[in-house]
Design a protein around this motif. Sequence first.
Motif, PDB file in Angstrom:
ATOM      1  N   LYS A   9       0.822  -1.201   0.000  1.00 58.43           N
ATOM      2  CA  LYS A   9       0.000   0.000   0.000  1.00 58.43           C
ATOM      3  C   LYS A   9       0.863   1.260   0.000  1.00 58.43           C
ATOM      4  N   LYS A  10       1.872   1.288   0.877  1.00 61.84           N
ATOM      5  CA  LYS A  10       2.774   2.444   0.927  1.00 61.84           C
ATOM      6  C   LYS A  10       3.529   2.598  -0.398  1.00 61.84           C
ATOM      7  N   LEU A  11       3.999   1.471  -0.919  1.00 59.95           N
ATOM      8  CA  LEU A  11       4.763   1.497  -2.165  1.00 59.95           C
ATOM      9  C   LEU A  11       3.900   2.023  -3.313  1.00 59.95           C
ATOM     10  N   TYR A  12       2.664   1.545  -3.395  1.00 60.48           N
ATOM     11  CA  TYR A  12       1.766   1.959  -4.466  1.00 60.48           C
ATOM     12  C   TYR A  12       1.403   3.440  -4.341  1.00 60.48           C
ATOM     13  N   LEU A  13       1.055   3.862  -3.137  1.00 59.29           N
ATOM     14  CA  LEU A  13       0.661   5.254  -2.924  1.00 59.29           C
ATOM     15  C   LEU A  13       1.822   6.213  -3.164  1.00 59.29           C
ATOM     16  N   THR A  14       3.040   5.815  -2.795  1.00 52.50           N
ATOM     17  CA  THR A  14       4.215   6.653  -3.051  1.00 52.50           C
ATOM     18  C   THR A  14       4.466   6.800  -4.549  1.00 52.50           C
ATOM     19  N   ALA A  15       4.392   5.671  -5.264  1.00 51.74           N
ATOM     20  CA  ALA A  15       4.590   5.715  -6.720  1.00 51.74           C
ATOM     21  C   ALA A  15       3.510   6.556  -7.384  1.00 51.74           C
ATOM     22  N   LEU A  16       2.260   6.394  -6.921  1.00 51.85           N
ATOM     23  CA  LEU A  16       1.164   7.180  -7.476  1.00 51.85           C
ATOM     24  C   LEU A  16       1.377   8.667  -7.204  1.00 51.85           C
ATOM     25  N   GLY A  17       1.816   9.011  -5.996  1.00 52.35           N
ATOM     26  CA  GLY A  17       2.066  10.403  -5.659  1.00 52.35           C
ATOM     27  C   GLY A  17       3.152  11.015  -6.521  1.00 52.35           C
ATOM     28  N   LEU A  18       4.244  10.259  -6.740  1.00 55.28           N
ATOM     29  CA  LEU A  18       5.317  10.745  -7.610  1.00 55.28           C
ATOM     30  C   LEU A  18       4.819  10.951  -9.033  1.00 55.28           C
ATOM     31  N   VAL A  20       1.674  11.525 -10.062  1.00 53.55           N
ATOM     32  CA  VAL A  20       0.765  12.671 -10.116  1.00 53.55           C
ATOM     33  C   VAL A  20       1.546  13.980  -9.996  1.00 53.55           C
ATOM     34  N   GLY A  21       2.512  14.022  -9.072  1.00 57.73           N
ATOM     35  CA  GLY A  21       3.309  15.228  -8.901  1.00 57.73           C
ATOM     36  C   GLY A  21       4.090  15.592 -10.150  1.00 57.73           C
ATOM     37  N   LEU A  22       4.736  14.593 -10.759  1.00 56.83           N
ATOM     38  CA  LEU A  22       5.494  14.853 -11.992  1.00 56.83           C
ATOM     39  C   LEU A  22       4.570  15.272 -13.129  1.00 56.83           C
ATOM     40  N   THR A  23       3.394  14.666 -13.187  1.00 56.12           N
ATOM     41  CA  THR A  23       2.437  15.034 -14.234  1.00 56.12           C
ATOM     42  C   THR A  23       2.032  16.493 -14.103  1.00 56.12           C
ATOM     43  N   ILE A  24       1.794  16.925 -12.874  1.00 56.26           N
ATOM     44  CA  ILE A  24       1.420  18.318 -12.632  1.00 56.26           C
ATOM     45  C   ILE A  24       2.560  19.259 -13.013  1.00 56.26           C
ATOM     46  N   VAL A  26       5.358  18.638 -14.950  1.00 54.72           N
ATOM     47  CA  VAL A  26       5.924  18.521 -16.289  1.00 54.72           C
ATOM     48  C   VAL A  26       4.892  18.764 -17.387  1.00 54.72           C
ATOM     49  N   ALA A  27       3.633  18.432 -17.141  1.00 52.27           N
ATOM     50  CA  ALA A  27       2.627  18.524 -18.199  1.00 52.27           C
ATOM     51  C   ALA A  27       1.557  19.574 -17.930  1.00 52.27           C
ATOM     52  N   ILE A  28       0.904  19.480 -16.795  1.00 51.55           N
ATOM     53  CA  ILE A  28      -0.269  20.328 -16.563  1.00 51.55           C
ATOM     54  C   ILE A  28       0.103  21.790 -16.367  1.00 51.55           C
ATOM     55  N   MET A  29       1.083  22.085 -15.490  1.00 51.29           N
ATOM     56  CA  MET A  29       1.445  23.486 -15.235  1.00 51.29           C
ATOM     57  C   MET A  29       2.002  24.181 -16.483  1.00 51.29           C
ATOM     58  N   PRO A  30       2.912  23.540 -17.249  1.00 51.92           N
ATOM     59  CA  PRO A  30       3.358  24.196 -18.489  1.00 51.92           C
ATOM     60  C   PRO A  30       2.212  24.411 -19.482  1.00 51.92           C
ATOM     61  N   ALA A  31       1.262  23.466 -19.537  1.00 45.94           N
ATOM     62  CA  ALA A  31       0.124  23.629 -20.448  1.00 45.94           C
ATOM     63  C   ALA A  31      -0.739  24.811 -20.043  1.00 45.94           C
ATOM     64  N   ILE A  32      -1.000  24.944 -18.747  1.00 44.67           N
ATOM     65  CA  ILE A  32      -1.785  26.081 -18.263  1.00 44.67           C
ATOM     66  C   ILE A  32      -1.051  27.388 -18.519  1.00 44.67           C
ATOM     67  N   ASN A  33       0.263  27.381 -18.315  1.00 45.77           N
ATOM     68  CA  ASN A  33       1.061  28.582 -18.583  1.00 45.77           C
ATOM     69  C   ASN A  33       1.006  28.959 -20.052  1.00 45.77           C
ATOM     70  N   ASN A  34       1.111  27.965 -20.934  1.00 42.01           N
ATOM     71  CA  ASN A  34       1.006  28.221 -22.370  1.00 42.01           C
ATOM     72  C   ASN A  34      -0.352  28.798 -22.728  1.00 42.01           C
ATOM     73  N   GLN A  35      -1.394  28.218 -22.147  1.00 42.48           N
ATOM     74  CA  GLN A  35      -2.746  28.654 -22.449  1.00 42.48           C
ATOM     75  C   GLN A  35      -2.981  30.092 -21.983  1.00 42.48           C
ATOM     76  N   ASN A  36      -2.412  30.451 -20.847  1.00 47.43           N
ATOM     77  CA  ASN A  36      -2.614  31.794 -20.293  1.00 47.43           C
ATOM     78  C   ASN A  36      -1.764  32.853 -20.986  1.00 47.43           C
ATOM     79  N   ASN A  37      -0.684  32.426 -21.605  1.00 50.20           N
ATOM     80  CA  ASN A  37       0.262  33.394 -22.178  1.00 50.20           C
ATOM     81  C   ASN A  37       0.283  33.416 -23.702  1.00 50.20           C
ATOM     82  N   ASN A  38      -0.615  32.665 -24.318  1.00 50.44           N
ATOM     83  CA  ASN A  38      -0.694  32.674 -25.775  1.00 50.44           C
ATOM     84  C   ASN A  38      -2.148  32.780 -26.207  1.00 50.44           C
TER      85      ASN A  38
END
Length: 339
Positions: A9-18, A20-24, A26-38
Amino acid sequence: MMEFFNNHKKLYLTALGLFVGLTILVAIMPAINNQNNNSPLPNAEALSEEAIQGKAVYVSNGCVACHTQQVRNIEMDKVWGRRPSIAADYADNHRTDFWRNTATLMGTERTGPDLANVGSRQPSAAWNLLHLYQPRAVVGQSIMPAYPWLFEEKDELEEGDVEITVPDEFRKGVKGKIVATEDAMHLVAYLQSLKQVDLPEAMPAPEFLYKRQPKNIADAAAGGGEDMGLDGAALYAANCQSCHQANGEGLKGAFPPLKGSPVVTDDNPELLINIVMNGYDPRPEYATMPAVGANSNLSAAEVAAIINHERTSWGNNARKVPVAEVQKIIDMLKQTAKK
């Protein structure tokens, strides 16, 4: 530490957290920044309803697997557009619906040519329809599959039908009239909508990197050369060959021949240069030619190289036109257009 690795459970939740965090980050925040600035460029036009439906046909037929829609910032991509693509070019794209994105179809592989500016490079509906029905009818070496299911055979035309002219060797026993379906017309509408928008005057256009100098350009210029050392055959292949064919014979009933053409071989090249720069609405039996020179921003040296190739190939034996003469005619055409 071992307890951590033994606790699934700890192993799965840690991997899931990493993840989700990397997705936010590397992908989501730059996409939102692009959308707001273009935002879409001032002259950008929204897709018509027909083009939107054509985009769905483009997706459903897997066109994105072989075609990109991104002009990269390198010299070799200059053939696909007048400038490198920027984020604003894609700012007006929207999700298909809640479940499907397909907002941008930038692609990842160029088995076929890039389509970011194909609406300017090849705006002819007749060419696009014939190319969809049988690509090798217009590009002999094409490996693109044919899409005959986008067309139907009819004995008689009905009101609103768009018939395509197919050379006899590609009809494969079809004796009736070959008519484009709504899907085919919508797909062509989408392709014709793919155009690079001019940047505002206050926004400098990014330059293509790793520029290659034309061979012997200095010697050719110093000697008053006809085409500044440019490769006319290569320029013809990139800008003209898809319609007029490598042998200059065109396609009967669709695109006129350049071989033996009095317009091509005329000692006064003004009409030929006008056609290259501004396009031509020819006799009813031929498709409308786009303004190749203006759309591709061809220089006088490039135009000279193209027409000199046409004037001295396939048995044509006209004089070569110097760059200075071509430039003079282009300037005159621009002045006439302003009046």
